[in-house]
Design a protein around this motif. Structure first.
Motif, mmCIF file in Angstrom:
data_model
loop_
_atom_site.group_PDB
_atom_site.id
_atom_site.type_symbol
_atom_site.label_atom_id
_atom_site.label_comp_id
_atom_site.label_asym_id
_atom_site.label_seq_id
_atom_site.Cartn_x
_atom_site.Cartn_y
_atom_site.Cartn_z
ATOM 1 N N ASP A 349 115.253 121.179 145.839
ATOM 2 C CA ASP A 349 115.584 120.115 146.781
ATOM 3 C C ASP A 349 116.105 120.759 148.061
ATOM 4 O O ASP A 349 117.101 121.484 148.042
ATOM 5 C CB ASP A 349 116.642 119.192 146.166
ATOM 6 N N ALA A 350 115.435 120.500 149.184
ATOM 7 C CA ALA A 350 115.825 121.123 150.446
ATOM 8 C C ALA A 350 117.220 120.716 150.881
ATOM 9 O O ALA A 350 117.909 121.473 151.571
ATOM 10 C CB ALA A 350 114.809 120.767 151.538
ATOM 11 N N THR A 351 117.673 119.520 150.476
ATOM 12 C CA THR A 351 119.006 119.054 150.861
ATOM 13 C C THR A 351 120.086 119.511 149.897
ATOM 14 O O THR A 351 121.268 119.401 150.190
ATOM 15 C CB THR A 351 119.026 117.520 150.943
ATOM 16 N N ASN A 352 119.685 120.008 148.732
ATOM 17 C CA ASN A 352 120.643 120.483 147.733
ATOM 18 C C ASN A 352 119.980 121.608 146.947
ATOM 19 O O ASN A 352 119.239 121.368 146.010
ATOM 20 C CB ASN A 352 121.059 119.344 146.800
ATOM 21 N N ARG A 353 120.237 122.833 147.333
ATOM 22 C CA ARG A 353 119.543 123.982 146.775
ATOM 23 C C ARG A 353 119.815 124.189 145.285
ATOM 24 O O ARG A 353 119.076 124.899 144.611
ATOM 25 C CB ARG A 353 119.933 125.253 147.539
ATOM 26 N N SER A 354 120.865 123.584 144.771
ATOM 27 C CA SER A 354 121.158 123.728 143.345
ATOM 28 C C SER A 354 120.416 122.698 142.496
ATOM 29 O O SER A 354 120.492 122.736 141.271
ATOM 30 C CB SER A 354 122.669 123.586 143.101
ATOM 31 N N ALA A 355 119.699 121.778 143.136
ATOM 32 C CA ALA A 355 118.990 120.719 142.415
ATOM 33 C C ALA A 355 117.487 120.876 142.597
ATOM 34 O O ALA A 355 117.013 121.629 143.442
ATOM 35 C CB ALA A 355 119.445 119.348 142.909
ATOM 36 N N LYS A 356 116.739 120.142 141.775
ATOM 37 C CA LYS A 356 115.279 120.162 141.837
ATOM 38 C C LYS A 356 114.742 118.743 142.004
ATOM 39 O O LYS A 356 115.391 117.764 141.649
ATOM 40 C CB LYS A 356 114.685 120.779 140.566
ATOM 41 N N ILE A 357 113.537 118.687 142.536
ATOM 42 C CA ILE A 357 112.787 117.444 142.608
ATOM 43 C C ILE A 357 111.520 117.640 141.782
ATOM 44 O O ILE A 357 110.856 118.671 141.879
ATOM 45 C CB ILE A 357 112.416 117.091 144.059
ATOM 46 N N PHE A 531 101.429 107.780 162.229
ATOM 47 C CA PHE A 531 100.019 108.024 161.943
ATOM 48 C C PHE A 531 99.218 106.749 162.128
ATOM 49 O O PHE A 531 99.761 105.641 162.096
ATOM 50 C CB PHE A 531 99.840 108.561 160.518
ATOM 51 N N LYS A 532 97.947 106.906 162.326
ATOM 52 C CA LYS A 532 97.062 105.746 162.518
ATOM 53 C C LYS A 532 96.544 105.291 161.158
ATOM 54 O O LYS A 532 95.946 106.069 160.407
ATOM 55 C CB LYS A 532 95.894 106.131 163.425
ATOM 56 N N THR A 533 96.777 104.027 160.826
ATOM 57 C CA THR A 533 96.261 103.459 159.582
ATOM 58 C C THR A 533 94.833 102.975 159.800
ATOM 59 O O THR A 533 94.352 102.884 160.934
ATOM 60 C CB THR A 533 97.129 102.289 159.108
ATOM 61 N N ARG A 534 94.160 102.627 158.729
ATOM 62 C CA ARG A 534 92.771 102.195 158.841
ATOM 63 C C ARG A 534 92.642 100.723 159.231
ATOM 64 O O ARG A 534 91.617 100.322 159.786
ATOM 65 C CB ARG A 534 92.041 102.447 157.519
ATOM 66 N N ASP A 535 93.672 99.914 158.926
ATOM 67 C CA ASP A 535 93.517 98.484 159.198
ATOM 68 C C ASP A 535 94.785 97.812 159.713
ATOM 69 O O ASP A 535 94.802 96.603 159.906
ATOM 70 C CB ASP A 535 93.048 97.758 157.927
ATOM 71 N N ARG A 536 95.869 98.571 159.946
ATOM 72 C CA ARG A 536 97.126 97.941 160.369
ATOM 73 C C ARG A 536 97.753 98.651 161.567
ATOM 74 O O ARG A 536 98.966 98.667 161.724
ATOM 75 C CB ARG A 536 98.118 97.928 159.197
ATOM 76 N N GLY A 537 96.923 99.237 162.399
ATOM 77 C CA GLY A 537 97.451 99.894 163.586
ATOM 78 C C GLY A 537 98.182 101.182 163.239
ATOM 79 O O GLY A 537 97.825 101.905 162.306
ATOM 80 N N TRP A 538 99.243 101.478 163.984
ATOM 81 C CA TRP A 538 100.039 102.680 163.741
ATOM 82 C C TRP A 538 101.084 102.409 162.668
ATOM 83 O O TRP A 538 101.632 101.303 162.569
ATOM 84 C CB TRP A 538 100.713 103.144 165.026
ATOM 85 N N GLY A 539 101.374 103.419 161.875
ATOM 86 C CA GLY A 539 102.359 103.296 160.807
ATOM 87 C C GLY A 539 103.269 104.507 160.771
ATOM 88 O O GLY A 539 103.119 105.457 161.551
ATOM 89 N N LEU A 540 104.211 104.481 159.846
ATOM 90 C CA LEU A 540 105.179 105.574 159.692
ATOM 91 C C LEU A 540 105.160 106.039 158.243
ATOM 92 O O LEU A 540 105.177 105.216 157.314
ATOM 93 C CB LEU A 540 106.590 105.099 160.064
ATOM 94 N N ARG A 541 105.105 107.360 158.043
ATOM 95 C CA ARG A 541 105.158 107.904 156.680
ATOM 96 C C ARG A 541 106.074 109.125 156.657
ATOM 97 O O ARG A 541 106.366 109.735 157.687
ATOM 98 C CB ARG A 541 103.771 108.263 156.173
ATOM 99 N N THR A 542 106.497 109.457 155.461
ATOM 100 C CA THR A 542 107.421 110.573 155.297
ATOM 101 C C THR A 542 106.675 111.834 154.887
ATOM 102 O O THR A 542 105.679 111.775 154.170
ATOM 103 C CB THR A 542 108.496 110.245 154.243
ATOM 104 N N LEU A 543 107.179 112.964 155.357
ATOM 105 C CA LEU A 543 106.665 114.259 154.927
ATOM 106 C C LEU A 543 107.560 114.885 153.868
ATOM 107 O O LEU A 543 107.203 115.892 153.267
ATOM 108 C CB LEU A 543 106.544 115.208 156.125
ATOM 109 N N ASP A 544 108.724 114.304 153.650
ATOM 110 C CA ASP A 544 109.688 114.810 152.669
ATOM 111 C C ASP A 544 109.830 113.816 151.523
ATOM 112 O O ASP A 544 109.648 112.606 151.723
ATOM 113 C CB ASP A 544 111.071 115.014 153.307
ATOM 114 N N PRO A 545 110.179 114.286 150.334
ATOM 115 C CA PRO A 545 110.580 113.349 149.273
ATOM 116 C C PRO A 545 111.923 112.729 149.633
ATOM 117 O O PRO A 545 112.838 113.423 150.080
ATOM 118 C CB PRO A 545 110.681 114.240 148.030
ATOM 119 N N ILE A 546 112.053 111.427 149.478
ATOM 120 C CA ILE A 546 113.262 110.711 149.873
ATOM 121 C C ILE A 546 113.888 110.065 148.652
ATOM 122 O O ILE A 546 113.216 109.359 147.897
ATOM 123 C CB ILE A 546 112.955 109.643 150.940
ATOM 124 N N ARG A 547 115.164 110.283 148.471
ATOM 125 C CA ARG A 547 115.894 109.706 147.343
ATOM 126 C C ARG A 547 116.300 108.268 147.656
ATOM 127 O O ARG A 547 116.607 107.918 148.797
ATOM 128 C CB ARG A 547 117.144 110.547 147.059
#
Length: 703
Positions: A349-357, A531-547
């Motif tokens: 886990d990048a936010t907690n080096r002692s933990a895993k995802i 990012f550009k979606t296929r049918d809903r215009g522009w959207g937002l996505r994550t590049l990190d795993p989020i808790r």
């Protein structure tokens, strides 16, 4: 045995594994209990926190028709005088001891489901053994004690079954216990994390009873859910697990146990015994690769898995070989049978080096196996697992994202490295691999609100007097007092519960700017991209795993009057409006006090309390929040937050993760809808739009 230059010997070379390991029949691995051990639960174990001995579903005793069941929880059993728990040491040893359960008939009499209704034969009927007379008498006395105790019990809410035979509000529908679905898996995971977050909050504030205090909140949360039956996919199986998708992430092994993905809380190999014709065999169900034994390869669809077992005896200080038993034997048998094996990959886990995802990477097959000499010289089993084709990209995509972030790999459709132009501490990339559009319409990037309107709920003189940082459990802190005595966030900045209104520290508080009670004021904490979606215009996505409970962003923009919204009848519609007075689909996110047993009688409301409607337009000024699309089954929710700025208090809208969100997942929230005749006027019907979320709960429209 003949070895190659790599000190490895492949199965294809006809290895005689018996020369390096001691092969034992599977039945020899069955535990043999000494006579003095009567139960897997020690008698002196702390009350309220029993250890977990197995994640298998307990055997159920059939309930006679017309008989009402009275559930007795662990805490109740401890309080019953002369109960079966007090007689544990006198119970004969049995291979499978069925726990005593009590049934109440219409005449208020305990009935033995196997003894024809004779109360005196209750204990005898349970185990089908010939008990001596004195034990029968003690069993009858125990029943009478329980009967009197249950009559004195005032709070029946935690013991009785739900209405019309359904499970309780915190449980899982009985029809989904053995074979779950997406909803049951989602319910179990969200329930687990809600209890875990609350335990972390209590631990941070030192409110837990010293006898029950435990650093591992995940273990205690798992026990609470197990005792209450909040689990799904209890039926052990090879192959895919209902309700779990390739790419799903988990922050704790206990989560995987509760939803049936991997049944071992610590072991890396999960396996089970099966009937293969006239003989019994053992097969592997899943493996967890922690990424610390050199299992990863350059090909992310190939896993070289190391067998289990020490290969160096620390006590006798001599080299040993891993043995072909337990998980190693199961993998060997699955290789011969060409069985599918579930693979879960782990990364730091990048936010907690002692933990895993952990990420579920789909189904693999064992293609090869061999024995390799370890650093200590002992023999280690190695298994080459190859991912089955046609599955959604998961771990490979995760690794590719890490290369994108480090700049070591290029990508298609990349337009801009940082849409925020340095306003955010973490850059926001802009990508379009759908068409030729080079970006959204121009807007000014801003992290918070412009032209905000003050709310007179908090006087500037009421800022806290904490010197460095507000501390959980410090009831002298005025900000904690305004949050009903609870610190709203855990030590790692995770929101604990939805509140009618969260009070954060502001400029009038004496605590430092890095105070843990300023989570929503510090901008992005995860890498996201527009990012550009296929049918809903522009959207937002994550590049990190989020808790779950992590802060995403604020809905930034210009605070406007409702009259200005109505002016859109004659002009162009503003598609970037956020209105707190809209109707939003209710949902439960906070922990259940019946599960936690924290003794609290104050159940915090999840209905928002907003001083007056807040309308924000992000058309001309805003941040990444303006790009989040609508979904009827969202993974993000909004929370009103209040804090002081320049001697006045302002209301803000903060977004938090509703559940665990894997990398490359789109971030969505519920836009809500306007009722007919709403104060927004005739423009209300114009903003209703067809919903394209395609979720099973899609209501067909939003806005």
């Amino acid at each position: 045995m003949e070895e190659n230059n790599n000190n490895t010997v492949h199965a294809s070379d006809s290895v005689d594994k018996s020369r390096i390991v001691e092969a034992k029949p599977l039945r020899s691995l069955a535990p043999v209990l000494p006579n003095h051990i009567q139960s897997c639960f020690p008698a002196n174990y702390p009350s309220g926190f029993p250890p977990f001995c197995s994640f298998e579903k307990p055997r159920e005793i059939p309930i006679p028709k017309g008989v009402e069941e009275i559930a007795v929880d662990a805490k109740t059993a401890e309080e019953i005088p002369g109960s079966a728990k007090e007689k544990t040491r006198e119970t004969p040893v049995a291979a499978n001891v069925t726990p005593i359960r009590f049934y109440k008939s219409s005449v208020d009499e305990e009935v033995n489901p196997r003894g024809g209704g004779d109360v005196n034969l209750f204990s005898k009927g349970l185990n089908c053994d010939e008990f001596v007379d004195d034990r029968v008498k003690r069993g009858a006395q125990n029943i009478q004690n329980c009967k009197e105790f249950l009559k004195r019990k005032k709070n029946k809410k935690t013991r009785e079954a739900g209405v019309d035979g359904q499970s309780s509000s915190v449980g899982v529908n009985p029809s989904l216990n053995d074979d779950g679905n997406h909803e049951s898996v989602n319910h179990v995971l969200m329930t687990f994390d809600s209890v875990r977050r609350r335990l972390c909050q209590l631990e941070d504030s030192k409110e837990l009873n010293s006898s029950l205090s435990i650093k591992r909140a995940d273990l205690r949360a798992s026990n609470s859910l197990t005792l209450k039956g909040v689990k799904t996919n209890l039926r052990r199986r090879a192959g895919a697990v209902p309700g779990i998708e390739v790419g799903d992430i988990f922050f704790f092994r206990m989560e995987m146990c509760l939803v049936g993905l991997h049944g071992q809380s610590m072991g890396g190999i999960d396996y089970m015994s099966i009937k293969d014709g006239s003989k019994e065999d053992t097969v592997a169900l899943s493996v967890v690769s922690s990424g610390v034994y050199g299992d990863d390869t350059e090909d992310n669809d190939v896993l070289v898995y190391s067998g289990q077992g020490e290969n160096f005896n620390k006590k006798d200080k001599h080299v040993t070989d891993q043995k072909l038993q337990r998980g190693n034997l199961a993998l060997d048998r699955s290789a011969q049978r060409h069985d599918e094996v579930r693979v879960i990959r782990g990364l730091r886990d990048a936010t907690n080096r002692s933990a895993k995802i952990y990420m579920y990477d789909g189904l693999y097959k064992i293609q090869d196996s061999w024995i390799e000499r370890g650093k200590s010289g002992g023999g280690i089993f190695k298994y080459k697992l190859v991912r089955l084709p046609g599955q959604k990209s998961a771990f490979a995509a995760w690794k590719l994202i890490q290369k994108w972030k480090s700049g070591s790999a290029s990508r298609n459709g990349f337009i801009l490295a940082d849409l925020s132009n340095g306003v955010e501490s973490i850059p926001v990339s802009l990508v379009n691999d759908v068409d030729d559009e080079r970006g959204p319409a121009f807007f000014t990037y801003f992290m918070s609100l412009t032209k905000p309107k003050p709310f007179g709920l908090v006087q500037p003189s009421l800022g806290c007097n904490c010197k460095a940082s507000c501390l959980p459990g410090d009831l002298n802190c005025s900000c904690i007092q305004r949050n009903e005595g609870d610190f709203p966030y855990t030590a790692n900045s995770i929101l604990v519960s939805r509140k009618p209104l969260i009070h954060e520290c502001g400029t009038m508080c004496r605590c430092l700017p890095n105070c843990k009670n300023r989570v929503s004021q510090t901008g992005l904490k995860q890498h996201v991209e527009v990012f550009k979606t296929r049918d809903r215009g522009w959207g937002l996505r994550t590049l990190d795993p989020i808790r779950a409970g992590s802060f995403i962003c604020e809905y930034a923009g210009e605070v406007i009057d409702r009259a200005k919204v109505c002016q859109n009848d004659e002009g162009d519609n503003d598609e970037y409006i956020f209105d707190t007075s809209r109707i939003y689909q209710p949902f439960k996110w906070n922990h259940d006090h019946g599960l936690l047993g924290d003794g609290s009688s104050n159940v915090s409301s999840e209905d928002y309390t907003i001083p007056s409607p807040l309308i924000i337009s992000a058309k001309n000024v805003g941040n990444v929040g303006r790009f989040m699309n609508h979904s009827c089954s969202p993974n993000v929710f909004w929370q009103p937050v209040l804090y002081a700025e320049n001697n006045q208090s302002f209301l803000h809208i903060a977004f938090f993760a509703l559940k665990h969100i894997p990398p490359m997942a789109e971030l969505t929230y519920d836009y809500g809808f306007v009722l007919a005749g709403h104060a927004e006027g005739s423009s209300a019907h114009r903003r209703k739009m067809k919903c394209l979320c395609e979720s099973p709960k899609c209501r067909g429209f939003f806005g």
